[in-house]
Scaffold this active site. Structure first.
Site, short mmCIF file in Angstrom:
data_model
loop_
_atom_site.label_atom_id
_atom_site.label_comp_id
_atom_site.label_asym_id
_atom_site.label_seq_id
_atom_site.Cartn_x
_atom_site.Cartn_y
_atom_site.Cartn_z
N ASP A 22 0.82 -1.22 0.00
CA ASP A 22 0.00 0.00 0.00
C ASP A 22 0.85 1.27 0.00
OD1 ASP A 22 -2.33 -1.43 -0.03
OD2 ASP A 22 -2.78 -1.17 2.10
N ARG A 102 0.85 5.52 17.26
CA ARG A 102 0.47 6.36 16.11
C ARG A 102 0.68 7.86 16.33
NH1 ARG A 102 1.27 2.46 12.79
NH2 ARG A 102 -0.54 1.26 12.12
N ASP A 131 -6.66 4.07 12.72
CA ASP A 131 -5.39 4.75 12.48
C ASP A 131 -5.53 6.00 11.63
OD1 ASP A 131 -3.94 3.10 14.09
OD2 ASP A 131 -3.50 1.66 12.50
N SER A 180 -3.05 -9.09 8.49
CA SER A 180 -2.53 -7.73 8.57
C SER A 180 -1.99 -7.54 9.99
CB SER A 180 -3.66 -6.73 8.29
OG SER A 180 -3.31 -5.47 8.81
N1 ARG Z 1 -7.44 -2.46 16.65
C1 ARG Z 1 -6.21 -1.91 17.07
C2 ARG Z 1 -6.26 -0.43 17.13
O1 ARG Z 1 -7.05 0.18 16.48
C3 ARG Z 1 -5.03 -2.41 16.25
C4 ARG Z 1 -5.04 -2.13 14.79
C5 ARG Z 1 -3.77 -2.60 14.20
N2 ARG Z 1 -3.71 -2.73 12.78
C6 ARG Z 1 -3.42 -3.85 12.10
N3 ARG Z 1 -3.33 -3.78 10.82
N4 ARG Z 1 -3.23 -5.00 12.68
O2 ARG Z 1 -5.51 0.14 17.87
#
Ligand code: ARG
Length: 403
Positions: A22, A102, A131, A180
């Protein structure tokens, strides 16, 4: 998607870069579809595997006009993980990780954008997760334009691969797992593929930090964690810096299969998502820290701090690190941590964690007063009077009702 029409003229854009498919195709997309002249990629090392950091670095250097790899491990632990430990921060029951990293990544990218004179930043987040919100929030706060090609153009994977080939973007070595993964020093999250079915049993292969229960040692292991002002400072009596302590503890607790979560989580947007996590050190450190607090904080402090911790964790999950309440709560939490110094012994065994003992110079605890064996300090006869009036109002009502 008008290719040539917009080419050039928009200056520089700084792209949050992982080296995956991506964000890799975002490099030519930002030029060809959005009209930027120069794409600067930034990869953040927050403790994901070294091979991934290297891959992102090599790829950024190859395909972007300029590339940065930032080592944020130490800052991540100091500025975000330590506060999370002090707040016993759990979101819906699990120690969050992605959410903590993040805002730091976005803030550092915003700094680079300023330094490079770029007015825009790009990221590869989709329009379904948290995110995008965490990134956008920090970027907007810094007055930057935000480009999120994945979210803006509902791109399909086969189209992405073809686009990569056409634009000489190396495609990640046959990534045939459907998962992922987002990983930092504090937590590893796995989603996607069949994990999206809440009833699907996760295969063992999704876990990299924690051993399967059947492979965990048959003997329990007791470890000792030292805290100073709410921060872990030693492991088994040995003083250690935060990053080293977490890395070491991830290995020890992970070996005992401690620190897995399989859950349905409420994302910020309201979507429920099935999530799998592993976070051995986080599980142990938060449990030990919360236990030590019970020894040193007063009953009223503890009760109130639960509410504060919970609210702090929710804001941290949302990535709202500039929300005034986040700082107000942080100030309260820091004040309480002045006495959270001591040692906690934890037993790890077959996926389980048991606190075995705790000690602190600030313990609000008197063995003398509470003991069944001594009669010093408290004259038990003093309690006779107190007991007489205990629950007085309920007793009066009971009498009224029975008259
Ligand atoms: N659900 C979690 C959050 O929003 C983790 C997301 C992580 N992303 C991934 N592609 N595994 O903080």
């Amino acid at each position: 998607m008008t290719e040539e029409a917009q080419k050039g003229g928009k200056g520089t854009v700084v792209l949050a870069f992982s080296g995956g498919l991506d964000t890799s195709i975002c490099v030519p997309i930002l030029k060809n579809m959005y009209g930027y002249d120069k794409v600067i990629t930034v990869a953040a090392d927050v403790g994901q595997p070294e091979s991934e950091v290297k891959m992102a670095t090599d790829k950024g250097n190859l395909i972007a006009d300029k590339h940065y790899t930032l080592d944020l491990k130490e800052a991540f632990v100091r500025e975000h993980v330590f506060p999370a430990i002090k707040a016993n921060a759990l979101y819906e029951g699990y120690p969050m990780g992605t959410a903590l990293a993040r805002p730091l990544i976005a803030s550092e990218i915003a700094k680079i954008a300023k330094q490079e004179g770029a007015k825009a930043v790009g990221h590869g987040c989709t329009g379904k997760g948290n995110d995008q919100l965490r990134f956008d929030y920090i970027f907007r706060l810094n007055g930057l334009d935000i480009i999120a090609p994945m979210r803006e153009h509902n791109m399909r994977r086969d189209w992405e691969i073809e686009y990569a080939e056409q634009n000489n973007i190396p495609i990640p070595v046959k990534k045939d797992t459907p998962w992922s993964v987002d990983e930092n020093i504090w937590s590893r999250s796995i989603e996607g593929g069949r994990l999206e079915e809440p009833a699907y049993h996760p295969p063992e292969e999704i876990y990299h930090w924690t051993a399967a229960l059947k492979d965990a040692p048959d003997e329990p292991e007791i470890i000792s964690i030292g805290f100073e002002n709410g921060i872990p400072v030693s492991l088994n009596g040995e003083k250690m810096a935060g990053v080293d302590l977490i890395v070491a503890l991830n290995k020890i607790a992970g070996k005992h299969s401690v620190g897995r979560n399989d859950m349905v989580e409420d994302r910020v947007l309201g979507l429920k998502a099935r999530e799998n996590y592993e976070h051995p050190a986080a599980t142990v450190l938060i449990a030990a820290h919360a236990d030590l607090e019970k020894l040193v904080l007063s009953r009223f402090e503890l009760k109130f701090k639960h509410i504060v911790d919970d609210q702090w964790a929710e804001l941290a999950y949302m990535g709202l690190i500039h929300e005034p309440l986040y700082h107000d709560l942080g100030a309260f939490i820091n004040k309480t941590q002045e006495r959270v110094t001591g040692t906690v012994d934890v037993q790890l065994f077959k996926g389980g964690l048991h606190i075995m003992g705790r000690s602190s110079p600030f313990a609000l605890y008197s063995e003398d007063l509470v003991s069944f064996d001594t009669n010093t300090g408290i004259d038990q006869r003093d309690s006779i009077g107190y007991s007489k009036y205990y629950g007085l109002q309920g007793r009066l009502l009971h009498q009224l009702n029975n008259e």
